[in-house]
Design an enzyme around this catalytic site. Structure first.
Site, PDB file in Angstrom:
ATOM      1  N   THR C 464       2.602   7.033  12.921  1.00  0.00           N
ATOM      2  CA  THR C 464       2.062   5.919  12.160  1.00  0.00           C
ATOM      3  C   THR C 464       1.611   6.338  10.770  1.00  0.00           C
ATOM      4  OG1 THR C 464       0.132   6.427  13.472  1.00  0.00           O
ATOM      5  CG2 THR C 464       1.360   4.491  14.091  1.00  0.00           C
ATOM      6  N   ILE C 624      -2.319  -2.479   1.340  1.00  0.00           N
ATOM      7  CA  ILE C 624      -1.454  -1.477   1.955  1.00  0.00           C
ATOM      8  C   ILE C 624      -1.855  -0.098   1.424  1.00  0.00           C
ATOM      9  CG2 ILE C 624       0.932  -0.797   2.391  1.00  0.00           C
ATOM     10  CD1 ILE C 624       0.039  -3.661   3.408  1.00  0.00           C
ATOM     11  N   LEU C 625      -2.302   0.762   2.328  1.00  0.00           N
ATOM     12  CA  LEU C 625      -2.799   2.078   1.919  1.00  0.00           C
ATOM     13  C   LEU C 625      -1.693   2.946   1.345  1.00  0.00           C
ATOM     14  CD1 LEU C 625      -5.162   3.089   4.843  1.00  0.00           C
ATOM     15  CD2 LEU C 625      -5.789   2.750   2.449  1.00  0.00           C
ATOM     16  N   ASN C 626      -0.539   2.881   1.983  1.00  0.00           N
ATOM     17  CA  ASN C 626       0.573   3.731   1.559  1.00  0.00           C
ATOM     18  C   ASN C 626       1.837   2.898   1.694  1.00  0.00           C
ATOM     19  OD1 ASN C 626       2.750   5.551   1.438  1.00  0.00           O
ATOM     20  ND2 ASN C 626       1.520   7.225   2.274  1.00  0.00           N
ATOM     21  N   THR C 629       4.829   4.828   3.835  1.00  0.00           N
ATOM     22  CA  THR C 629       4.704   4.888   5.295  1.00  0.00           C
ATOM     23  C   THR C 629       4.477   3.489   5.871  1.00  0.00           C
ATOM     24  OG1 THR C 629       2.334   5.347   5.150  1.00  0.00           O
ATOM     25  CG2 THR C 629       3.802   7.234   5.251  1.00  0.00           C
ATOM     26  N   GLN C 633       6.542   1.568   8.883  1.00  0.00           N
ATOM     27  CA  GLN C 633       5.961   0.931  10.067  1.00  0.00           C
ATOM     28  C   GLN C 633       6.595  -0.432  10.309  1.00  0.00           C
ATOM     29  OE1 GLN C 633       2.932   1.599  12.281  1.00  0.00           O
ATOM     30  NE2 GLN C 633       4.179   3.387  11.903  1.00  0.00           N
ATOM     31  N   GLY C 697      -3.987  -3.005   8.859  1.00  0.00           N
ATOM     32  CA  GLY C 697      -3.166  -2.310   9.876  1.00  0.00           C
ATOM     33  C   GLY C 697      -1.791  -2.939  10.042  1.00  0.00           C
ATOM     34  N   GLY C 699       0.921  -1.508  12.443  1.00  0.00           N
ATOM     35  CA  GLY C 699       1.768  -0.990  13.525  1.00  0.00           C
ATOM     36  C   GLY C 699       2.487  -2.057  14.332  1.00  0.00           C
ATOM     37  N   GLU C 700       1.854  -3.178  14.572  1.00  0.00           N
ATOM     38  CA  GLU C 700       2.446  -4.178  15.466  1.00  0.00           C
ATOM     39  C   GLU C 700       3.096  -5.345  14.723  1.00  0.00           C
ATOM     40  OE1 GLU C 700       0.938  -3.003  18.722  1.00  0.00           O
ATOM     41  OE2 GLU C 700      -0.177  -1.698  17.398  1.00  0.00           O
TER      42      GLU C 700
END
Ligand code: FAD
Ligand code: SF4
Ligand code: FES
Ligand code: FES
Lengths: 338, 161, 734
Positions: C464, C624-626, C629, C633, C697, C699-700
């Site tokens: 992640t 969005i932090l990055n 990446t 995701q 977040g 991921g999903e």
């Protein structure tokens, strides 16, 4: 894996001697099917006879203008060989439709012909299967049979042969050269694989002490009008639900000669001389192709989950013949169906 | 009674990433297990052990193969290149750099196999466009779903070589 | 200072991963390491009548064969087996506990040998006899035994009444099959024996502290006797949330034999771990002719095991998406003779929203409305279940940006109206939604005088990007170049973190880093001000910032001193701070991520071959932090969505209760050739309420909506509505 011994054959005669000496022995070439099955404890050879270094890697022209391909030529070398690309592009295409680049680098011509069914019950030693353990019953007939055969089945087994290469070889009329304790023999590829009948544990007519030394391609390669159309559940790296090898020789729009073979539908590559004869002398039209497809699929029977294959095969045959007729063979990389 | 004896070990010689390695293996040992368990080269991954995922891809005499379906005894005398052998003197192979640049992985588990497979693909010289790269890289599954980035990374390495 | 946060920074663990240096759980060496191979049950229910290990034990190299009858003690209370994420109700599975067989593929013995091949060979020499009992594994034939387990959302109004009165209504069942995570890494554990009763356990897990506590309670160990480490995880997607069989078995064997033991499951054996449960989703929608909703009813019937009630929120997502005065939701379970399901990427939402969004598409057809238009007419600015505003919700913008990028306005609404040669072209869309969760996480920062900082935390990085995000946030907060930051994760001895899941780790770990960095900054400010003739002496600590290795005034003017100088002067080698970050509870707002997914499929009209040629996924997920990446995701989620729509299905033969495609050749996941253009858009979604950095977040959310968008595109292309997933070509030919 079981506890097998390992020997490396020094030449073909040595391999035959080693086979004769140990009835539980098996030949190993690329290993991509045998090792897989040994890891599942489906195959339990007492000895592996490594033939991978035997000098059966040549591709040579025969006197009559055909090609002789050594049994150990890797699938990828065969598909990419200039003579194959130029003269037998149907074969090249079928090979490239199968497995993955890595597996094709390993898999041999002989091993490909000998690869066993992918029937899930055959692979699972916890379930009954006549092919794996004769007499235990066939789990697929009343079970999950979406991938199974619609032609040439028996009440003992409805498995399919998974090879793509063999389908093209059947269409091309290839021969299989065999060496054994009693010398050499040659049989037509279409007679090489068996129907299951009441002995589904026998996939082929190769004798237990015999070794495939080469395949031979007849001079006529159908290089202009051909197509290998493979239909599967994802766009690559999956076995065929149905595949078609189609080859035509045309004069204008008239069919002089036709070859048709189906994969994924029977215990062997499925060819029908009747269907091919029906095309000869006809115009290359969808109607005639449809009639040939019907002849090819004569007698097809559906089980609970594989009925779709009959109509799918019919349409695929017509389509592959159209592709062949218009000299727009199916690309294995560009996935849009031509 | 079932035969319970373990077959005898057979000595083999390999050249792994340019280094000569001698070892003795039971015939049932795959090249993959020999690399990971015996030679401690764990960069080559096991994702299925049945030729279904490509994580175990290495180069044998320059050709990409699935090491999980290769018996170690059968590779006696071969030259084997694994992911650990691609970087030269600390400088990353162009494919390795391209994979970082394009974020062509997430968990990284399929990555050594992807990169070795891509090295084989470049050597084969059969992929001319993105569709051909996709098809010829389809023997390497990536459950993280990095495929578009993998294709971009290979295109980068291809254009620079 | 934001040199890194919000940028496209390459993964800090990239080099380790592309060189093969990154070590996964089954790759750690130990002196005298033994290898365990699992023997599994081949029946679905019953008991072991006889288990004969004598032959296996005679194989040279076999050290022991552990079974329920031959093993060290295991805890006997259910409580001891309940890990952090175990279902509330039930009695967790205990490997090798007794002679009961609860599911096909259950581990019944562990053969331990000097090498793996020998163990695997000897495993075939373990002989078992069973007393079989009747069993049931088929959800559809047992559907009427379903029992209601919970009411995820309160009913509002009278949904049943409104549905019967609705001028336009749509109601249908959608069937989502069982799916398996199939991370590329095999589940593995290397339990290293320390010689005196302690173990270092390298495990494939999404939560080292969860596993550590679990092992201590199952084996009656003190916390300092077991340490769990998992520096790299080769994918998990939820399958590594709960401690799995192999970690119990490896630990059991190590304790029994007082040696180090590795247990690696085969791909096939991983099919007896958790999975996404098969679910029948019944969705009913009632609408007025103008496209506003009157009623929503959504019922889910899912599989669970007989020993645990696993359920996730499949229904109720409509409460967040679509305004409707009446609604009713229910979730039911059917107990079957199978292992317990578990979380799998966007659990509940991937399936539930798939059904809802297919149903919305069908409603749009019935109403003769554009699918995007319908969603805008029903758009809800509040979460209706609790009647709350959102911390932020830029879903409208997702629709707009996604539609624009996709070219949606050029869509001819009639099915079968768009073609490309022999292919039918279909354009479909769907909405995605997921929760923005955050959890308490602690982080330790050690700043050394050479200007290097080490950040440590027990959190995992399962691909992640946690390593990278933590490094980015720390670099910015400490004003250091990212190369001066090293990150240690996934060791149970490190500061507290929950399991990595639910998309909460980015926000949670980032804020913990901020808190700890804050303390470091305060300490540095204090030290800097205290230096003789300090140029910062007159400044308030709050107005001092860290930047470029310097301690400086926040306004950028005035003098600064270097961190190195201050530490040297203060005779400090290191400054260490550990901080637990807890998010203030805020029940006044709903927190969600959203997306609008647009899909193009091309389908060969005669053969039914489906190609997903284009996906646009416009995502609103805060800041969005990055971007690099982060895009990965979402891209991964989209690829999962393609698999869910077209490929993935765990197939069971219910006569045997056995999974018949327990491999990754016949359980199809997308391969490279299945994936084409994926266009990802991050919609701006400033959110100063959710947390300091405004992060949610990723991921999903990437998977949610994708299967429905593809299914809707298939309908648009062909005029065929396939409600049973995956959409394979045979279903189009029927
Ligand atoms: C994941 C996966 C996907 C695949 N997908 C496809 C696909 O899509 N299409 C397809 O066609 N194939 C596919 N394959 C199968 C692959 O093509 C075969 O495994 C391969 O062709 C076998 O060749 P081999 O040399 O490796 O055979 P081996 O495994 O070495 O041998 C197989 C059998 O042949 C016997 N044998 C080998 N050589 C000889 C010989 N010279 N004489 C007599 N007997 C011999 C062996 O004794 C053994 O019984 C796939 C395989 C895998 C693992
Ligand atoms: S179809 Fe053939 S291989 Fe499959 S279970 Fe039946 S007998 Fe075995
Ligand atoms: S491990 Fe070899 S292909 Fe999967
Ligand atoms: S990067 Fe995780 S499987 Fe490819």
């Amino acid at each position: 894996m079981n506890n097998f011994q390992y020997s490396r054959a020094s030449d073909v005669a040595d391999a035959i001697r080693l086979l004769a000496a140990d009835p539980g022995a098996k030949l190993i070439a690329g290993g991509t099917n045998l090792i897989d099955l040994m890891k599942e404890n489906v195959e339990r050879p007492s000895r592996l006879i490594d033939i991978s270094r035997l000098p059966l890697r040549d591709i040579e022209e025969t006197a009559d203008g055909g090609l002789r391909v050594g049994a150990l030529v890797p699938n990828s070398d065969l598909a990419y060989h200039p003579l194959i690309e130029q003269r037998y592009p149907l074969l090249a295409s079928a090979i490239l439709a199968g497995a993955s680049a890595q597996l094709r680098n390993m898999a041999s011509v002989g091993g490909n012909l000998m690869q066993r069914t992918r029937c899930a019950y055959f692979y699972d030693t916890a379930t009954p299967c006549n092919k794996r353990s004769p007499g235990t019953g066939c789990s697929a007939i009343d079970g999950l049979n979406r991938n199974h055969a619609i032609l040439g089945t028996s009440t003992s087994c409805i498995a399919t042969n998974p090879s793509d290469m063999s389908v093209a070889l059947a269409a091309l009329g290839a021969l299989v050269h065999i060496a054994g304790p009693s010398g050499q023999r040659t049989i037509a590829l279409t007679d090489f694989h068996r129907l299951p009948e009441d002995k589904p544990h026998l996939d082929t007519n190769l004798g237990s002490g015999e070794i495939i030394t080469a395949i031979e391609l007849p001079p006529h390669g159908f290089a202009r009008n051909y197509s290998y159309l493979k239909i599967r559940d994802r766009l690559s790296y999956a076995f065929a639900l149905v595949s078609v090898a189609a080859a035509l020789e045309l004069e204008g729009n008239a069919i002089v000669e036709a070859r048709l073979a189906l994969g994924g539908v029977a215990h062997k590559p499925w060819r029908s001389l009747e269907a091919e004869a029906a095309l000869r002398g006809q115009a290359a039209t969808p109607d005639h192709f449809g009639r040939a497809a019907d002849l090819l699929l004569q007698g097809a029977t559906a089980r609970s989950h594989n009925g779709f294959k009959i109509e799918l095969a019919r349409r695929a045959v017509v389509r592959a013949l159209m592709q062949a007729a218009s000299a727009t063979p199916q690309s294995q990389a560009h996935k849009k169906i031509a | 009674m079932a035969d319970l004896t373990i077959p005898e070990r057979i000595p083999i010689n390999l050249v792994v990433n340019g280094e000569r390695r001698a070892l003795e293996v039971v015939p049932w040992t795959t090249l993959l297990d020999a690399l990971r368990d015996r030679l401690e080269l764990t960069g080559t991954k096991k994702g299925c052990d049945h030729g279904q995922c490509g994580a175990c891809t290495v180069l044998i005499d320059g050709r990409r193969v699935n090491s999980c379906l290769t018996l170690a005894v059968m590779t006696d005398g071969a030259e084997i290149t694994t992911i650990e052998g691609l970087a030269r003197d600390g400088a990353l192979h162009p494919l390795q750099q391209a994979f970082i640049d394009h974020d062509a992985f997430q968990c990284g588990y399929c990555t050594p196999g992807q990169i070795c497979s891509a090295a084989g693909l470049l050597a084969e010289g059969r992929a001319r466009d993105a569709d051909e790269i996709r098809e010829l890289m389809s023997g390497n599954l990536c459950r993280c779903g990095a495929y578009p980035n993998i294709v971009a990374a290979i295109e980068q390495a291809m254009s620079r070589s | 200072m934001n040199a890194y946060v919000g940028t496209s920074t390459s993964r800090v663990d990239g080099r380790a991963k592309v060189t093969g240096a990154a070590k996964y759980a089954g790759e750690f060496a130990a002196d005298g390491l033994l290898h365990g191979f699992v023997v599994e049950a081949t029946i679905a229910r019953g008991r072991i009548a006889r288990l004969d290990t004598s032959e296996a034990l005679r194989v040279k190299g076999v050290v022991d064969v552990l079974t329920h009858a031959h093993r060290p003690p295991l805890a006997d209370k259910d409580e001891a087996w309940k890990d952090e994420v175990a279902p509330e109700k039930g009695s967790p599975f205990r490997p090798l506990y007794d002679e009961r067989i609860k599911f096909n593929g259950q581990p019944i013995a562990l053969v331990v040998a000097e090498d793996w091949e020998t163990a695997k060979f000897a495993a075939t020499r373990v002989h078992v006899e069973y007393e079989q009992e009747g069993f049931a594994t088929d959800l559809e034939s047992e559907r009427d035994k379903a029992e209601k387990v919970d009411q995820p959302h309160k009913p509002r109004g009278d949904a049943a009444g409104a549905l019967t009165r609705a001028p336009v209504r749509h109601e249908a069942d959608y069937v989502l099959p069982t799916e398996h995570h199939n991370p590329m890494e095999l589940f593995a554990t290397t339990a290293v024996w320390d010689g005196s009763g302690g173990l270092t356990v390298y495990d494939k897990t999404q939560g080292v502290q969860n596993v550590q506590k679990f092992l201590c309670s199952v084996f009656g160990k003190k916390p300092d006797e077991i340490r769990v480490i998992s520096p790299y995880v080769g994918g998990a997607f939820g399958s590594g949330l709960r401690p799995q069989h192999q970690v119990v078995l490896a630990t059991l064997a190590a304790l029994a034999l007082k040696r180090s033991v590795r247990v690696v499951l085969t791909r096939q054996q991983m099919y007896s771990l958790g999975y996404r449960p098969m679910t029948i989703e019944r969705v009913a929608l009632g609408a007025k002719p103008d496209g506003t909703l009157d009623a929503i009813a959504h019922e889910a019937i899912a599989v669970t095991s007989r020993y645990e009630d696993f359920s996730r929120n499949d229904t109720g997502w409509a409460e967040q998406l679509y305004k409707s005065p009446n609604s009713n939701f229910s979730h039911k379970l059917v107990d079957l003779d199978v292992s317990t399901p578990c979380d799998m990427r966007a659990p509940g939402a991937a399936t539930g929203v798939c059904a809802l969004e297919c149903a919305m598409d069908e409603l749009a057809v019935a109403l003769k409305l554009d699918p995007v238009d319908l969603r805008l007419r029903c758009y809800s600015d509040r979460d209706q279940s609790e009647d709350l505003p959102y911390t932020s919700k830029q879903l409208r913008e997702c629709y707009a940006r996604g539609a624009e990028a996709f070219g949606w306005s050029r869509r001819n609404p009639a099915p079968r109206s768009m073609r490309d040669g022999k292919e039918l072209v279909g354009w479909g869309m769907a909405t995605g939604v997921w929760e923005a969760l955050q959890m308490p996480v602690a982080v330790r920062i050690v700043l050394t005088a050479n200007g290097h900082a080490e950040i440590s935390c027990a959190a995992s990085d399962i691909g992640t990007g946690t390593y990278t995000i933590v490094a980015q946030v720390a670099a910015d907060a400490l004003g250091l170049p990212i190369d001066n930051i090293s990150v240690r994760l996934a060791d149970s001895t490190l500061p507290q973190a929950p399991v990595e899941g639910g998309s909460w780790m980015a926000a949670s770990s980032a804020h913990a880093v901020l808190r700890a960095a804050e303390e470091i900054r305060e300490e540095l400010a204090r030290l800097a001000k205290a230096m003789p003739a300090s140029p910062l002496a007159d400044l308030d600590a709050a107005n001092i910032t860290l930047t470029d290795g310097m301690i400086a005034s926040s306004d950028g003017r005035g003098a600064a001193v270097s961190i190195a100088d201050v530490m040297r002067h203060s005779k400090l080698e290191r400054i260490e701070r550990e901080k637990l970050n807890q998010f203030a509870e805020d029940k006044s707002h709903a927190r969600n991520t959203h997306s609008a997914v647009f899909a193009e499929v091309k389908i060969d009209e005669e053969l039914g071959i489906i190609r997903v040629t284009r996906i646009v996924n416009a995502v609103a997920a805060g800041r969005i932090l990055n971007t690099k990446t982060g895009r990965s995701q979402i891209m991964g989620g989209v690829v999962w969505g393609i698999g869910m729509a077209l490929h993935e299905e765990t197939v069971m033969d219910h006569r045997f209760g056995r999974i018949m495609n327990a491999n990754i050749a016949e359980y199809h996941i997308p391969v490279n050739a299945d994936v084409h253009d994926i266009d990802l858009i991050f919609v701006d979604e400033p959110d100063d309420r959710i947390n300091r950095l405004g992060i949610k977040g990723l991921g999903e959310i990437g998977i949610v909506g994708v299967p429905a968008a593809i299914a809707n595109a298939v309908y648009h292309a062909t005029g065929k509505r396939i409600r049973r997933f995956p959409i394979t070509l045979d279903k189009l030919l029927e």
